[in-house]
Enzyme design. Structure first.
Site: not given
Ligand code: UT7
Length: 333
Positions: A116, A257, A287
């Site tokens: 990225c 980005h 993205n």
């Molecule tokens: O080019 C660089 C590429 N990567 C990035 O930019 C990624 C950077 N990170 C992010 O954007 C965020 O970390 C994400 C959008 C990927 C995730 O958001 P978050 O607020 O960090 O969520 P999390 O991973 O802490 O997950 C929170 C909860 C979890 O459930 P529990 O454990 O709290 O019960 C996940 O299982 O949300 C759950 N979860 C979802 N729920 C519904 C994870 N993905 C999903 C989903 N739909 N798609």
């Protein structure tokens, strides 16, 4: 080292995206997710997805042709094509195929991979060829089809990514409009986000074993990548601004980005840049990796938002891990 009198102008932009649109509601029928979760956690609503018939070379060539036309050049004016991508049609490289499709008969062409951050790394790489006097017109394309490499059963990653291509033409110019840049890498965190080759031993003779593997789907530790981006991106933009001898208040547009709206907001807030100056098109494309900055740039230029002479702080960040920033003025006037 800069060759005196040889500066850089970014003279034109272009982009191309696939026509298929995948919405959050569509995704909620594939994995356990919802429009509400995706919108509030990422800002993404839709993403474009390349069909089985669309190649990376096609998308990249269309974006490149649009940028060449916007710069007022012909294809055979281009001396060099750099294709920033992590999703090449061909592991040997796709840039030469793009050169052929565009008809840029005078251009050398190669791929550059920095995930990225590819567009920002490519911008800095291209500029070195201009500073040395080696080339005058360079087409830089950022293009990726990450949908080919997404695990469509993994709700933590499949909701984030989309496909597309964006491009700019860099031209030798009396005045240098690339005001400052900084690049960084940290391979010790490689495991946080990758699309890695998985080796399978293949015994060839009694004492020689080769490896016959394949690439696994994108794996990501979302929270770590989030933390990395929010910590490192403001710092590297500040470093590039320092090298440009500018304060953050001098920035007309913050062009990050397009990974997550929360990352965009957090970086803008740390740099004290108001949200009206932050370019965002995440809602429509998700993205798109190396394509995200040039697609957002092209849209903002074509809509009249970014005007000639505006100062832009661009920053890419992602797998590697890699991150980089470039401060430049738009246009050649
Ligand atoms: O080019 C660089 C590429 N990567 C990035 O930019 C990624 C950077 N990170 C992010 O954007 C965020 O970390 C994400 C959008 C990927 C995730 O958001 P978050 O607020 O960090 O969520 P999390 O991973 O802490 O997950 C929170 C909860 C979890 O459930 P529990 O454990 O709290 O019960 C996940 O299982 O949300 C759950 N979860 C979802 N729920 C519904 C994870 N993905 C999903 C989903 N739909 N798609």
């Amino acid at each position: 080292m800069k060759n005196l009198g040889l500066g850089i102008a970014i003279a034109g932009s272009g982009s191309a995206t696939p026509t298929q649109v995948l919405s959050n509601d569509d995704l909620s029928r594939i994995v356990d997710t919802s429009d509400e979760w995706i919108s509030s956690r990422t800002g993404i609503k839709n993403r474009r997805i390349a069909s089985n018939e669309e190649s990376l070379a096609d998308l990249a060539a269309r974006a490149g042709q649009n940028a060449i036309a916007a710069a007022g050049l012909a294809a055979d004016d281009i001396d060099l094509i750099i294709l920033a991508t992590s999703t090449s049609d061909d592991l040997f490289g796709t840039a030469a195929r793009v050169q052929h499709l565009i008809g840029a008969t005078q251009a050398a062409a190669f791929d550059l991979t920095a995930a990225c951050s590819g567009f920002v790394f490519g911008l800095v790489t291209a500029s070195q060829f201009i500073y040395t006097g080696a080339y005058r017109n360079i087409l830089l394309i950022g293009a990726d089809i990450l949908s080919r490499w997404v695990d469509w059963n993994d709700r933590a990653t499949c909701i984030l990514f989309g496909d597309g291509a964006g491009a700019v033409v860099l031209q030798a110019s009396d005045r240098d409009r690339l005001l400052g840049f900084a690049l960084s890498s940290d391979g010790s965190q490689n495991q946080e986000l990758n699309l890695a080759y998985q080796a399978q031993p293949n015994p060839l003779t009694d004492n020689i074993t080769t490896s016959t593997g394949g690439y696994q789907a994108i794996t990501m530790n979302g929270r770590e990548v989030y933390r990395f981006a929010v910590a490192k991106v403001p710092d590297i933009i500040s470093k590039a601004l320092f090298r440009a001898n500018l304060e953050a208040s001098a920035i007309d547009w913050l062009l990050l980005h397009q990974a997550n709206q929360r990352i965009l907001d957090a970086v803008a807030s740390r740099l004290d840049i108001p949200s009206e100056k932050t370019i965002s098109n995440l809602a429509n494309y998700g993205n798109t990796s190396a394509a995200s900055i040039p697609i957002a740039l092209d849209e903002a230029v074509r809509s009249g938002k970014i005007k000639p002479g505006d100062t832009i702080a661009a920053s890419g960040f992602g797998a590697g891990l890699t991150w980089g920033a470039a401060i430049f003025q738009w246009g050649k006037e």
